[in-house]
Design a protein around this motif. Sequence first.
Motif, short mmCIF file in Angstrom:
data_model
loop_
_atom_site.label_atom_id
_atom_site.label_comp_id
_atom_site.label_asym_id
_atom_site.label_seq_id
_atom_site.Cartn_x
_atom_site.Cartn_y
_atom_site.Cartn_z
N ARG A 51 0.52 -1.08 -0.31
CA ARG A 51 -0.14 0.36 0.04
C ARG A 51 1.10 1.41 -0.01
O ARG A 51 0.52 2.03 -0.64
CB ARG A 51 -1.23 -0.56 1.30
N LYS A 52 1.89 1.12 0.58
CA LYS A 52 2.52 2.64 0.86
C LYS A 52 3.41 2.78 -0.46
O LYS A 52 3.69 3.88 -0.69
CB LYS A 52 3.64 2.26 2.09
N GLU A 55 1.25 4.16 -2.99
CA GLU A 55 1.01 5.38 -2.80
C GLU A 55 1.72 6.82 -3.11
O GLU A 55 2.02 7.73 -3.71
CB GLU A 55 0.66 6.28 -1.09
N LYS A 56 3.12 5.80 -2.80
CA LYS A 56 4.22 6.62 -3.31
C LYS A 56 4.27 6.83 -4.80
O LYS A 56 4.82 7.59 -5.53
CB LYS A 56 5.30 5.55 -2.93
N ASP A 58 2.07 6.30 -6.91
CA ASP A 58 0.71 7.25 -7.24
C ASP A 58 0.91 8.45 -7.44
O ASP A 58 0.96 9.42 -8.05
CB ASP A 58 -0.96 7.45 -6.63
N GLN A 59 1.25 9.17 -5.81
CA GLN A 59 1.86 10.39 -5.26
C GLN A 59 3.14 11.06 -7.09
O GLN A 59 2.94 12.34 -7.50
CB GLN A 59 2.71 10.97 -4.25
#
Length: 80
Positions: A51-52, A55-56, A58-59
């Motif tokens: 998940r982390k 998120e990274k 996607d950012q």
Amino acid sequence: MYLLGLSLILLALKYLEIGPVATWSWWWVMSPFGLTLLWWAWADATGYTKRKAMEKMDQRKQDRINKSKEALGIAPRKPR
């Protein structure tokens, strides 16, 4: 990762017999390695690591899109 760093520092202090760690039992010195193993097992089992990473990624993708829009003179949207 911080727990692994602490483990390695304690191991080096015990092995080189530096400071108060030299008098500690090996069980106390090696226990952070066990805690590190438990943390990694939990993080992988629950999907925390994946998940982390997502998120990274996607950012980074959104930052590239915003940079391209700014270069074209288009105002990027604000996140909802």
